[in-house]
Design an enzyme around this catalytic site. Structure first.
Site, PDB file in Angstrom:
ATOM      1  CB  SER A 124      -4.860   0.682   1.675  1.00  0.00           C
ATOM      2  OG  SER A 124      -4.943   0.397   0.326  1.00  0.00           O
ATOM      3  CD  GLU A 125      -5.720  -5.189   1.159  1.00  0.00           C
ATOM      4  OE1 GLU A 125      -6.150  -4.181   1.921  1.00  0.00           O
ATOM      5  OE2 GLU A 125      -6.488  -6.060   0.524  1.00  0.00           O
ATOM      6  CG  ASN A 126      -1.904  -0.531  -1.541  1.00  0.00           C
ATOM      7  OD1 ASN A 126      -3.070  -0.487  -0.766  1.00  0.00           O
ATOM      8  ND2 ASN A 126      -1.767   0.417  -2.542  1.00  0.00           N
TER       9      ASN A 126
ATOM     10  CB  SER B  41       0.806  -3.734   4.742  1.00  0.00           C
ATOM     11  OG  SER B  41      -0.460  -3.423   4.545  1.00  0.00           O
TER      12      SER B  41
END
Lengths: 217, 218
Positions: free
Chosen positions: A47-49, A89
């Protein structure tokens, strides 16, 4: 889109994901793939967060306010998960460490160009992480409905909306077909059960290369 | 040594026109208590540097709803109708930046770099008006560092030197924004004595942090 079509697309995406792959799924339709990973195949979702090893949604009442995915939905962590900051990330994403990303699209074209972040004058939500994902992932898969809600083809000779990235898409999975982007053009690899090759050609603005044997999926 | 102050004291440091890098992702890991104090004070004409404009009632969305933001560098607006309406009405000017590029531009400023070279945005509107640099056969967009006057971030624990730990996905942009403020203010759940944090678990070294505010958020 009907649930059976979403499931069909999800199952077809899942076939592209291999044991040990690190994968980033866009919000919406691409997340269907999670439900179709075969037992014994381990795919680590990012998840890119700022997380690798995203697990299933929590049960009602067990949500953790500090545990969300990039769409804002509550998630859980699988054993082996890790948390990191946003720059790390996107180092993972841009640096080519993600094996595959699956994203929705407004338009995709014969050259593998993708438009999925804005409609001038109508919708300007911003690109978020999409441009980095499409630029950096080893394999870019588009998962979408073949036509928009007015019945217009989303598979075009040339995108006319602002691009997310140029010539990065390698595979297009829709409710009608699976198309491979090649230097020669779009190859119709598979069609959905119950459709004919002609049905797909009629629903597609771009010219398709039709192999001798088109499989069903 | 970081100084412990109230949210109201933190808000009072911020002047009209200040450029503020604010941590959080869709309001998770957002410094809500300090944001509320800025809203209370009503300091206008702010420039914000954020991943997303959050929600109308949570995170930096509250600054937008109260018309305190005159410009923003941001990657995503989709969850906040107010910012889109203000943008369309010409009340707020927006630079949309790919999220990974935004983070590196902020990090670059904190790290004393002039900018970064990235392939993200090549062949799109993002490259318009920017210098393209060819390096070892590959093209990159030259993206300048993003300067900020203040970084306002959210962490889980701080010791009295300002060393910070984070919680899960609430970490997100916070350690990056923390590096980039000329003055960095960290809102935290808990303040502990020096020596109580395992140095191996410190994510943001206290050298980046000037002030600490205890959160009021439940």
């Amino acid at each position: 889109m009907a649930n059976d079509k979403r499931a069909m697309i999800g199952a077809r995406i899942a076939k592209e994901l291999k044991d040990g792959d690190y994968v980033n799924l866009g919000i919406g339709l691409p997340t269907e793939a999670v439900n179709h990973i075969p037992k014994g195949v381990q795919v680590l979702f990012q998840s890119e967060n700022g997380m690798l090893g995203v697990g299933p949604n929590p049960a009602a009442g067990e949500e953790d306010k500090d545990m969300i995915n990039a769409g804002g939905g509550f998630i859980t962590a699988l054993p082996g998960a890790s948390f990191f900051d946003s720059a790390t990330s996107f180092a993972i994403i841009r640096g080519g460490h993600i094996d595959a990303t699956v994203l929705g699209a407004l338009q995709v074209d014969m050259e593998g160009n993708l438009a999925n972040w804005m409609i001038p004058g109508k919708m300007v939500p911003g690109m978020g992480g999409a441009m980095d994902l499409v630029t950096g992932a080893k394999k870019v898969i588009v998962a979408m409905e073949h036509c928009d809600k007015n019945g217009n083809s989303k598979v075009l000779t040339k995108c006319n909306l602002p691009l997310t990235a140029k010539a990065k898409v390698s595979l297009i999975i829709t409710d009608m077909a699976v198309l491979q982007v090649t230097p020669e053009g779009l190859v119709l690899c598979e069609i959905a059960e119950g459709l004919s090759v002609d049905d797909v050609i009629k629903a597609t603005e771009a010219k398709l290369i039709i192999p001798q044997n088109v499989k069903y999926f | 040594m970081a100084k412990i102050i109230s949210a109201a004291e933190a808000a009072a440091m911020i002047q009209p026109g200040s450029r503020i890098a604010i941590g959080g992702f869709l309001a998770v890991g957002a410094p809500e208590t300090i944001i509320d104090a800025i809203v209370e004070l009503g300091t206008k004409d702010l420039h914000m540097i954020v991943i997303a404009s959050d929600w109308e009632t949570r995170g930096v969305g509250k600054l937008v709803v109260n018309h305190l933001i005159k410009s923003a560098q941001v990657s995503h607006l989709g969850t906040n109708k107010a910012i889109q309406a203000q943008m369309n009405a010409g009340e707020i000017s927006i630079e949309l930046i790919p999220q990974g590029t935004l983070m590196e531009r902020v990090r670059a400023y904190g790290a004393g770099l002039g900018g970064v070279l990235t392939p993200t945005g090549l062949g799109t509107v993002v490259e318009e008006g920017k210098q393209i640099i060819l390096l070892e056969g590959k093209s990159y967009i030259l993206e300048p560092a993003i300067a900020s006057d203040f970084a306002i971030i959210r962490a889980q624990k701080a010791d009295k030197l300002g060393n910070l730990t984070y919680s899960k996905t609430a970490r997100n942009s916070n350690p990056i924004m923390a590096m980039a403020g000329k003055i960095t203010i960290a809102e935290v759940d808990e303040i502990v004595e020096i020596g109580e944090l395992d140095p191996e678990l410190v994510v943001s070294p206290g050298v980046f942090v000037n002030y600490i505010v205890i959160t009021k958020e439940q």
